[in-house]
Design a protein around this motif. Structure first.
Motif, PDB file in Angstrom:
ATOM      1  N   ARG A 111       0.813  -1.206   0.000  1.00  0.00           N
ATOM      2  CA  ARG A 111       0.000   0.000   0.000  1.00  0.00           C
ATOM      3  C   ARG A 111       0.853   1.265   0.000  1.00  0.00           C
ATOM      4  O   ARG A 111       0.491   2.253  -0.623  1.00  0.00           O
ATOM      5  CB  ARG A 111      -0.927   0.014   1.221  1.00  0.00           C
ATOM      6  N   THR A 112       1.982   1.239   0.673  1.00  0.00           N
ATOM      7  CA  THR A 112       2.851   2.410   0.751  1.00  0.00           C
ATOM      8  C   THR A 112       3.620   2.631  -0.543  1.00  0.00           C
ATOM      9  O   THR A 112       3.680   3.748  -1.059  1.00  0.00           O
ATOM     10  CB  THR A 112       3.855   2.259   1.922  1.00  0.00           C
ATOM     11  N   MET A 113       4.202   1.557  -1.080  1.00  0.00           N
ATOM     12  CA  MET A 113       5.027   1.671  -2.290  1.00  0.00           C
ATOM     13  C   MET A 113       4.208   1.575  -3.580  1.00  0.00           C
ATOM     14  O   MET A 113       4.724   1.865  -4.642  1.00  0.00           O
ATOM     15  CB  MET A 113       6.079   0.559  -2.296  1.00  0.00           C
ATOM     16  N   MET A 114       2.948   1.109  -3.464  1.00  0.00           N
ATOM     17  CA  MET A 114       2.100   0.852  -4.629  1.00  0.00           C
ATOM     18  C   MET A 114       2.838  -0.050  -5.615  1.00  0.00           C
ATOM     19  O   MET A 114       2.966   0.237  -6.801  1.00  0.00           O
ATOM     20  CB  MET A 114       1.636   2.154  -5.280  1.00  0.00           C
ATOM     21  N   ALA A 115       3.348  -1.151  -5.073  1.00  0.00           N
ATOM     22  CA  ALA A 115       4.092  -2.149  -5.851  1.00  0.00           C
ATOM     23  C   ALA A 115       3.664  -3.534  -5.388  1.00  0.00           C
ATOM     24  O   ALA A 115       3.219  -3.712  -4.246  1.00  0.00           O
ATOM     25  CB  ALA A 115       5.587  -1.975  -5.636  1.00  0.00           C
ATOM     26  N   CYS A 116       3.792  -4.519  -6.260  1.00  0.00           N
ATOM     27  CA  CYS A 116       3.477  -5.904  -5.907  1.00  0.00           C
ATOM     28  C   CYS A 116       4.549  -6.434  -4.957  1.00  0.00           C
ATOM     29  O   CYS A 116       5.745  -6.292  -5.216  1.00  0.00           O
ATOM     30  CB  CYS A 116       3.420  -6.776  -7.152  1.00  0.00           C
ATOM     31  N   ILE A 117       4.104  -7.034  -3.870  1.00  0.00           N
ATOM     32  CA  ILE A 117       4.996  -7.571  -2.844  1.00  0.00           C
ATOM     33  C   ILE A 117       4.689  -9.057  -2.681  1.00  0.00           C
ATOM     34  O   ILE A 117       3.527  -9.459  -2.702  1.00  0.00           O
ATOM     35  CB  ILE A 117       4.779  -6.846  -1.499  1.00  0.00           C
ATOM     36  N   VAL A 118       5.715  -9.872  -2.525  1.00  0.00           N
ATOM     37  CA  VAL A 118       5.521 -11.303  -2.302  1.00  0.00           C
ATOM     38  C   VAL A 118       6.058 -11.719  -0.937  1.00  0.00           C
ATOM     39  O   VAL A 118       7.007 -11.138  -0.429  1.00  0.00           O
ATOM     40  CB  VAL A 118       6.202 -12.165  -3.398  1.00  0.00           C
ATOM     41  N   ILE A 119       5.391 -12.722  -0.382  1.00  0.00           N
ATOM     42  CA  ILE A 119       5.877 -13.391   0.824  1.00  0.00           C
ATOM     43  C   ILE A 119       6.386 -14.744   0.364  1.00  0.00           C
ATOM     44  O   ILE A 119       5.683 -15.459  -0.351  1.00  0.00           O
ATOM     45  CB  ILE A 119       4.768 -13.584   1.861  1.00  0.00           C
ATOM     46  N   PHE A 120       7.598 -15.076   0.739  1.00  0.00           N
ATOM     47  CA  PHE A 120       8.161 -16.360   0.346  1.00  0.00           C
ATOM     48  C   PHE A 120       8.655 -17.121   1.569  1.00  0.00           C
ATOM     49  O   PHE A 120       9.008 -16.532   2.587  1.00  0.00           O
ATOM     50  CB  PHE A 120       9.293 -16.182  -0.679  1.00  0.00           C
ATOM     51  N   LYS A 121       8.625 -18.433   1.447  1.00  0.00           N
ATOM     52  CA  LYS A 121       9.001 -19.318   2.544  1.00  0.00           C
ATOM     53  C   LYS A 121      10.496 -19.590   2.495  1.00  0.00           C
ATOM     54  O   LYS A 121      11.023 -20.000   1.465  1.00  0.00           O
ATOM     55  CB  LYS A 121       8.219 -20.622   2.413  1.00  0.00           C
ATOM     56  N   ILE A 122      11.162 -19.352   3.600  1.00  0.00           N
ATOM     57  CA  ILE A 122      12.588 -19.637   3.719  1.00  0.00           C
ATOM     58  C   ILE A 122      12.780 -21.037   4.302  1.00  0.00           C
ATOM     59  O   ILE A 122      13.581 -21.815   3.810  1.00  0.00           O
ATOM     60  CB  ILE A 122      13.293 -18.566   4.574  1.00  0.00           C
ATOM     61  N   ASN A 123      12.066 -21.324   5.374  1.00  0.00           N
ATOM     62  CA  ASN A 123      11.991 -22.681   5.919  1.00  0.00           C
ATOM     63  C   ASN A 123      10.634 -22.839   6.587  1.00  0.00           C
ATOM     64  O   ASN A 123       9.749 -22.030   6.356  1.00  0.00           O
ATOM     65  CB  ASN A 123      13.175 -23.010   6.846  1.00  0.00           C
ATOM     66  N   GLU A 124      10.430 -23.853   7.400  1.00  0.00           N
ATOM     67  CA  GLU A 124       9.103 -24.150   7.948  1.00  0.00           C
ATOM     68  C   GLU A 124       8.467 -22.992   8.719  1.00  0.00           C
ATOM     69  O   GLU A 124       7.265 -22.817   8.676  1.00  0.00           O
ATOM     70  CB  GLU A 124       9.178 -25.382   8.855  1.00  0.00           C
ATOM     71  N   GLN A 125       9.260 -22.196   9.438  1.00  0.00           N
ATOM     72  CA  GLN A 125       8.701 -21.149  10.285  1.00  0.00           C
ATOM     73  C   GLN A 125       9.221 -19.753   9.946  1.00  0.00           C
ATOM     74  O   GLN A 125       8.857 -18.797  10.621  1.00  0.00           O
ATOM     75  CB  GLN A 125       8.994 -21.448  11.750  1.00  0.00           C
ATOM     76  N   ILE A 126      10.036 -19.621   8.948  1.00  0.00           N
ATOM     77  CA  ILE A 126      10.626 -18.329   8.594  1.00  0.00           C
ATOM     78  C   ILE A 126      10.174 -17.923   7.196  1.00  0.00           C
ATOM     79  O   ILE A 126      10.259 -18.713   6.264  1.00  0.00           O
ATOM     80  CB  ILE A 126      12.167 -18.391   8.636  1.00  0.00           C
ATOM     81  N   PHE A 127       9.715 -16.681   7.089  1.00  0.00           N
ATOM     82  CA  PHE A 127       9.232 -16.153   5.827  1.00  0.00           C
ATOM     83  C   PHE A 127       9.937 -14.838   5.524  1.00  0.00           C
ATOM     84  O   PHE A 127      10.385 -14.147   6.430  1.00  0.00           O
ATOM     85  CB  PHE A 127       7.718 -15.923   5.902  1.00  0.00           C
TER      86      PHE A 127
END
Length: 56
Positions: A15-31
């Motif tokens: 919302r702030t940058m008005m850009a597409c942002i992704v969440i990605f999985k690093i391991n089981e509990q870290i993103f």
């Protein structure tokens, strides 16, 4: 970071940058969070994408 924090951070960045942002999985509990155009990791590790134009 935990998923709940990553989701909050990603939504705010989108919302702030008005850009597409992704969440990605690093391991089981870290993103991680990154701008979609800058992310060059495995597409299968993407958990969620926040597009500010679809949120509105």
């Amino acid at each position: 970071m935990p998923l709940s924090l990553a989701q909050s951070y990603a939504w705010n960045l989108a919302r702030t940058m008005m850009a597409c942002i992704v969440i990605f999985k690093i391991n089981e509990q870290i993103f991680g969070v990154a701008e979609a155009r800058e992310y060059d990791g495995d597409p299968l590790s993407i958990v969620r994408e926040y597009d500010p134009w679809e949120i509105m």
